[in-house]
Design a protein around this motif. Structure first.
Motif, PDB file in Angstrom:
ATOM      1  N   SER A 129       0.837  -1.196   0.000  1.00 53.78           N
ATOM      2  CA  SER A 129       0.000   0.000   0.000  1.00 53.78           C
ATOM      3  C   SER A 129       0.872   1.247   0.000  1.00 53.78           C
ATOM      4  CB  SER A 129      -0.926   0.016   1.235  1.00 53.78           C
ATOM      5  OG  SER A 129      -1.792  -1.088   1.247  1.00 53.78           O
ATOM      6  N   GLY A 130       0.214   2.398  -0.096  1.00 53.14           N
ATOM      7  CA  GLY A 130       0.899   3.682  -0.045  1.00 53.14           C
ATOM      8  C   GLY A 130      -0.012   4.709   0.601  1.00 53.14           C
ATOM      9  N   HIS A 131      -0.283   5.782  -0.111  1.00 51.33           N
ATOM     10  CA  HIS A 131      -1.262   6.812   0.228  1.00 51.33           C
ATOM     11  C   HIS A 131      -0.808   7.771   1.334  1.00 51.33           C
ATOM     12  CE1 HIS A 131      -5.114   8.809   0.579  1.00 51.33           C
ATOM     13  NE2 HIS A 131      -5.159   8.530   1.855  1.00 51.33           N
ATOM     14  N   THR A 132      -0.206   7.286   2.386  1.00 50.34           N
ATOM     15  CA  THR A 132       0.067   8.130   3.559  1.00 50.34           C
ATOM     16  C   THR A 132       1.252   9.070   3.355  1.00 50.34           C
ATOM     17  OG1 THR A 132       1.596   6.558   4.598  1.00 50.34           O
ATOM     18  CG2 THR A 132      -0.759   6.257   5.058  1.00 50.34           C
ATOM     19  N   HIS A 133       2.174   8.724   2.449  1.00 53.70           N
ATOM     20  CA  HIS A 133       3.405   9.483   2.216  1.00 53.70           C
ATOM     21  C   HIS A 133       4.247   9.588   3.495  1.00 53.70           C
ATOM     22  CE1 HIS A 133       2.216  11.610  -1.745  1.00 53.70           C
ATOM     23  NE2 HIS A 133       1.352  10.643  -1.508  1.00 53.70           N
ATOM     24  N   ASN A 134       3.906   8.782   4.500  1.00 57.91           N
ATOM     25  CA  ASN A 134       4.541   8.886   5.826  1.00 57.91           C
ATOM     26  C   ASN A 134       4.506  10.329   6.321  1.00 57.91           C
ATOM     27  OD1 ASN A 134       5.831   8.049   8.162  1.00 57.91           O
ATOM     28  ND2 ASN A 134       7.888   8.150   7.286  1.00 57.91           N
ATOM     29  N   GLY A 135       3.385  11.001   6.002  1.00 59.67           N
ATOM     30  CA  GLY A 135       3.202  12.375   6.440  1.00 59.67           C
ATOM     31  C   GLY A 135       3.828  13.418   5.523  1.00 59.67           C
ATOM     32  N   GLN A 136       4.829  13.017   4.752  1.00 55.99           N
ATOM     33  CA  GLN A 136       5.603  13.851   3.825  1.00 55.99           C
ATOM     34  C   GLN A 136       6.401  14.943   4.522  1.00 55.99           C
ATOM     35  OE1 GLN A 136       4.037  14.524  -0.097  1.00 55.99           O
ATOM     36  NE2 GLN A 136       5.060  16.492  -0.338  1.00 55.99           N
ATOM     37  N   ILE A 137       5.745  15.773   5.348  1.00 54.48           N
ATOM     38  CA  ILE A 137       6.455  16.854   6.033  1.00 54.48           C
ATOM     39  C   ILE A 137       6.277  16.709   7.544  1.00 54.48           C
ATOM     40  CG2 ILE A 137       6.645  19.341   6.371  1.00 54.48           C
ATOM     41  CD1 ILE A 137       7.542  18.551   3.619  1.00 54.48           C
ATOM     42  N   PHE A 138       7.385  16.607   8.276  1.00 56.39           N
ATOM     43  CA  PHE A 138       7.371  16.569   9.740  1.00 56.39           C
ATOM     44  C   PHE A 138       6.611  17.781  10.284  1.00 56.39           C
ATOM     45  CE2 PHE A 138       9.252  18.340  13.582  1.00 56.39           C
ATOM     46  CZ  PHE A 138       9.219  17.268  14.460  1.00 56.39           C
ATOM     47  N   PRO A 139       5.761  17.594  11.305  1.00 55.32           N
ATOM     48  CA  PRO A 139       5.537  16.401  12.129  1.00 55.32           C
ATOM     49  C   PRO A 139       4.322  15.573  11.720  1.00 55.32           C
ATOM     50  CG  PRO A 139       4.604  18.285  13.236  1.00 55.32           C
ATOM     51  CD  PRO A 139       5.141  18.799  11.937  1.00 55.32           C
ATOM     52  N   ALA A 140       3.876  15.712  10.450  1.00 56.01           N
ATOM     53  CA  ALA A 140       2.683  14.976  10.008  1.00 56.01           C
ATOM     54  C   ALA A 140       2.884  13.458  10.058  1.00 56.01           C
ATOM     55  CB  ALA A 140       2.294  15.404   8.596  1.00 56.01           C
ATOM     56  N   ASN A 141       4.154  13.009  10.065  1.00 59.14           N
ATOM     57  CA  ASN A 141       4.397  11.571  10.161  1.00 59.14           C
ATOM     58  C   ASN A 141       3.891  10.999  11.485  1.00 59.14           C
ATOM     59  OD1 ASN A 141       6.479  13.307  11.015  1.00 59.14           O
ATOM     60  ND2 ASN A 141       7.984  11.668  11.040  1.00 59.14           N
ATOM     61  N   PHE A 142       3.893  11.801  12.544  1.00 61.63           N
ATOM     62  CA  PHE A 142       3.351  11.336  13.823  1.00 61.63           C
ATOM     63  C   PHE A 142       1.823  11.217  13.759  1.00 61.63           C
ATOM     64  CE2 PHE A 142       7.421  13.260  15.122  1.00 61.63           C
ATOM     65  CZ  PHE A 142       7.976  12.173  15.786  1.00 61.63           C
ATOM     66  N   ILE A 143       1.187  12.098  12.998  1.00 64.59           N
ATOM     67  CA  ILE A 143      -0.271  12.021  12.817  1.00 64.59           C
ATOM     68  C   ILE A 143      -0.628  10.761  12.043  1.00 64.59           C
ATOM     69  CG2 ILE A 143      -2.280  13.161  11.803  1.00 64.59           C
ATOM     70  CD1 ILE A 143      -0.803  15.820  12.184  1.00 64.59           C
ATOM     71  N   VAL A 144       0.140  10.483  10.972  1.00 65.00           N
ATOM     72  CA  VAL A 144      -0.077   9.269  10.165  1.00 65.00           C
ATOM     73  C   VAL A 144       0.038   8.024  11.036  1.00 65.00           C
ATOM     74  CG1 VAL A 144       0.999   7.818   8.399  1.00 65.00           C
ATOM     75  CG2 VAL A 144       0.563  10.237   7.931  1.00 65.00           C
ATOM     76  N   LYS A 145       1.047   8.010  11.888  1.00 61.34           N
ATOM     77  CA  LYS A 145       1.252   6.853  12.774  1.00 61.34           C
ATOM     78  C   LYS A 145       0.113   6.694  13.765  1.00 61.34           C
ATOM     79  CE  LYS A 145       4.708   4.771  15.844  1.00 61.34           C
ATOM     80  NZ  LYS A 145       6.060   4.933  16.458  1.00 61.34           N
ATOM     81  N   ALA A 146      -0.440   7.819  14.230  1.00 64.15           N
ATOM     82  CA  ALA A 146      -1.494   7.775  15.253  1.00 64.15           C
ATOM     83  C   ALA A 146      -2.834   7.291  14.702  1.00 64.15           C
ATOM     84  CB  ALA A 146      -1.662   9.155  15.884  1.00 64.15           C
ATOM     85  N   ILE A 147      -3.131   7.585  13.440  1.00 60.30           N
ATOM     86  CA  ILE A 147      -4.469   7.282  12.910  1.00 60.30           C
ATOM     87  C   ILE A 147      -4.522   6.004  12.087  1.00 60.30           C
ATOM     88  CG2 ILE A 147      -5.098   9.727  12.917  1.00 60.30           C
ATOM     89  CD1 ILE A 147      -4.678   9.796   9.925  1.00 60.30           C
ATOM     90  N   ASN A 148      -3.390   5.327  11.905  1.00 58.65           N
ATOM     91  CA  ASN A 148      -3.365   4.095  11.119  1.00 58.65           C
ATOM     92  C   ASN A 148      -2.803   2.935  11.929  1.00 58.65           C
ATOM     93  OD1 ASN A 148      -4.013   4.861   8.098  1.00 58.65           O
ATOM     94  ND2 ASN A 148      -2.622   6.454   8.838  1.00 58.65           N
ATOM     95  N   ARG A 149      -3.340   1.751  11.703  1.00 56.65           N
ATOM     96  CA  ARG A 149      -2.775   0.554  12.328  1.00 56.65           C
ATOM     97  C   ARG A 149      -1.333   0.379  11.881  1.00 56.65           C
ATOM     98  NH1 ARG A 149      -0.074  -2.624  13.847  1.00 56.65           N
ATOM     99  NH2 ARG A 149      -0.407  -4.716  14.648  1.00 56.65           N
ATOM    100  N   LEU A 150      -1.091   0.600  10.593  1.00 53.20           N
ATOM    101  CA  LEU A 150       0.266   0.641  10.058  1.00 53.20           C
ATOM    102  C   LEU A 150       0.293   1.778   9.040  1.00 53.20           C
ATOM    103  CD1 LEU A 150       3.131  -0.557   9.775  1.00 53.20           C
ATOM    104  CD2 LEU A 150       2.236  -2.078   7.999  1.00 53.20           C
ATOM    105  N   GLY A 151       0.837   2.906   9.453  1.00 51.21           N
ATOM    106  CA  GLY A 151       0.858   4.074   8.586  1.00 51.21           C
ATOM    107  C   GLY A 151       2.066   4.127   7.681  1.00 51.21           C
ATOM    108  N   TYR A 152       3.107   3.406   8.060  1.00 49.86           N
ATOM    109  CA  TYR A 152       4.316   3.360   7.245  1.00 49.86           C
ATOM    110  C   TYR A 152       5.187   2.198   7.693  1.00 49.86           C
ATOM    111  CZ  TYR A 152       8.981   4.215   5.544  1.00 49.86           C
ATOM    112  OH  TYR A 152      10.198   4.036   4.945  1.00 49.86           O
ATOM    113  N   GLY A 153       5.869   1.574   6.709  1.00 48.74           N
ATOM    114  CA  GLY A 153       6.846   0.536   7.030  1.00 48.74           C
ATOM    115  C   GLY A 153       6.344  -0.865   6.794  1.00 48.74           C
ATOM    116  N   TYR A 154       6.955  -1.801   7.497  1.00 48.97           N
ATOM    117  CA  TYR A 154       6.627  -3.226   7.348  1.00 48.97           C
ATOM    118  C   TYR A 154       6.227  -3.814   8.693  1.00 48.97           C
ATOM    119  CZ  TYR A 154       7.431  -8.248   7.404  1.00 48.97           C
ATOM    120  OH  TYR A 154       7.288  -9.596   7.604  1.00 48.97           O
ATOM    121  N   GLU A 155       5.248  -4.711   8.629  1.00 48.18           N
ATOM    122  CA  GLU A 155       4.865  -5.433   9.839  1.00 48.18           C
ATOM    123  C   GLU A 155       4.149  -6.725   9.457  1.00 48.18           C
ATOM    124  OE1 GLU A 155       2.392  -4.737  14.032  1.00 48.18           O
ATOM    125  OE2 GLU A 155       2.795  -3.041  12.702  1.00 48.18           O
ATOM    126  N   THR A 156       4.369  -7.755  10.261  1.00 48.09           N
ATOM    127  CA  THR A 156       3.588  -8.993  10.140  1.00 48.09           C
ATOM    128  C   THR A 156       2.385  -8.857  11.056  1.00 48.09           C
ATOM    129  OG1 THR A 156       5.604 -10.275   9.764  1.00 48.09           O
ATOM    130  CG2 THR A 156       3.626 -11.496  10.366  1.00 48.09           C
TER     131      THR A 156
END
Length: 375
Positions: free
Chosen positions: A313-340
């Motif tokens: 998947s994509g879409h989130t851009h990992n927030g693109q501009i700090f500190p939006a990456n923390f918002i992405v992480k807060a509102i998604n089960r997995l907002g960026y990266g890899y996880e099993t």
């Protein structure tokens, strides 16, 4: 919902204007006299709200880029002021501990302002670099299904091909996937930046065709929300003409080392009538490896309970501009990266391109290279 969104943007812009105005006022303090500091503050608010008004009225094309760009300038002013304040605090902490002050107040003031200028310019250079120079993230994934050999999967989401990200970016992607010896390229949505105007104007179909021809097992893609904002048919036609195999609520099978691997592609949920994942799974043999392309990572929890081996998947851009990456992480089960998660492996990319303005801070343009193997 629309009214709430506009009000949120309006309030944020006013706060950014205030912070930027105060930051600029401090920086110019030794040289600005009289009514100049107040005038500069007023000018910043006028620019902010003038651009916002022009954007709302759609007075010119891509007006949102100007609003976003101005907001970024103000954001970097504020970040610069915060970093300078930390440096200043650290200096006074040091001299209070060691009881040694080797600099005069004038030298300190001058040094802080030079530091602020360097930081401000450096933020732009670094953010531009992070947007245009991609990094390759490598991941090895082993699934609990029979599979011969190792499939090398390249993932490039959110290209947003357009005026600011075009032929050279496509050619760079081709070079990188060829150098990485990828077998197949998956592009889970937001291929175009809303329409195909720049794609056609600069004849990018040739570049995209060369990219498709460079992968032994081809290029597969799904459409994201920006591909569905009124130009779905021209975008779909342009991609297919270049050799991209679109999976719009569709499934297909590739034979790798003589064995079937199933690919499933979903429309972005901007498409209200999209097909359920369970309906698409009913069309495949779940005993074999299954890879899902789903633009948004919003259904990861549900998909983790299904016989899906890998979702990209994509879409989130990992927030693109700090500190939006923390918002992405807060509102998604997995907002960026890899996880099993549950039964499957999930990869959410920050994207190969960018949205709006060509800057990234706290995120990076990237390609994932996934080595997929079985038992």
């Amino acid at each position: 919902m629309r009214y709430t969104f506009f009000m949120t943007i309006f309030v944020l812009l006013q706060l950014f204007s205030l912070g930027a105005g105060l930051s600029l006022r401090w920086w110019l303090e030794p040289w600005a006299t009289g009514a100049l500091p107040t005038a500069l503050m007023v000018i910043i608010f006028v620019i902010t709200n003038g651009l916002l008004l022009l954007s709302v009225k759609r007075a010119f094309a891509n007006s949102y880029r100007w609003v976003s760009g101005w907001m970024l300038v103000m954001h970097f002013m504020i970040l610069t002021a915060l970093l300078t304040s930390l440096l200043y605090s650290g200096y006074w902490l040091m001299i209070s501990v060691f009881e040694v002050n080797i600099l005069s107040p004038d030298r300190i003031a001058f040094g802080l302002r030079m530091f602020a200028m360097i930081v401000f310019i450096g933020l732009f250079i670094f953010a531009l670099y992070s947007a245009y120079v991609p990094v390759i993230r490598k991941k090895t994934i082993s699934i609990d299904k029979p599979m011969t050999g190792q499939l090398q999967i390249a993932v490039a989401s959110d290209l947003h091909i357009g005026q600011l990200f075009g032929s050279s970016a496509i050619d760079r992607l081709r070079r990188l996937v060829v150098q990485s010896q990828a077998d197949i390229l998956l592009m889970p949505g937001d291929i175009m930046d809303d329409d195909t105007k720049a794609f056609k104007k600069y004849h990018m179909e040739k570049n995209l065709t060369e990219l498709c021809d460079s992968l032994p097992y081809g290029v597969y893609a799904t459409l994201g929300n920006h591909d569905l904002y009124g130009h779905e048919q021209p975008i779909s036609h342009s991609l297919r003409s270049a050799g991209v195999q679109l999976l719009n609520d569709d499934v297909c099978q590739i034979l790798y080392e003589g064995e079937p691997i199933w690919l499933i592609g979903r429309f972005d949920n901007h498409k209200r009538a999209r097909v359920a994942t369970t309906t698409l799974l009913a069309q495949v043999n779940t005993d074999g490896p299954i890879i899902l392309l789903d633009h948004r990572p919003s259904d990861i929890v549900e998909h983790s309970q299904l016989p899906i081996d890998l979702q990209v998947s994509g879409h989130t851009h990992n927030g693109q501009i700090f500190p939006a990456n923390f918002i992405v992480k807060a509102i998604n089960r997995l907002g960026y990266g890899y996880e099993t998660i549950g039964h499957g492996h999930f990869v959410v990319s920050s994207g190969y391109g960018f949205w709006g303005i060509p800057f990234r801070l706290g995120s990076r343009s990237e390609i994932w290279l996934i080595t997929l193997s079985g038992r």
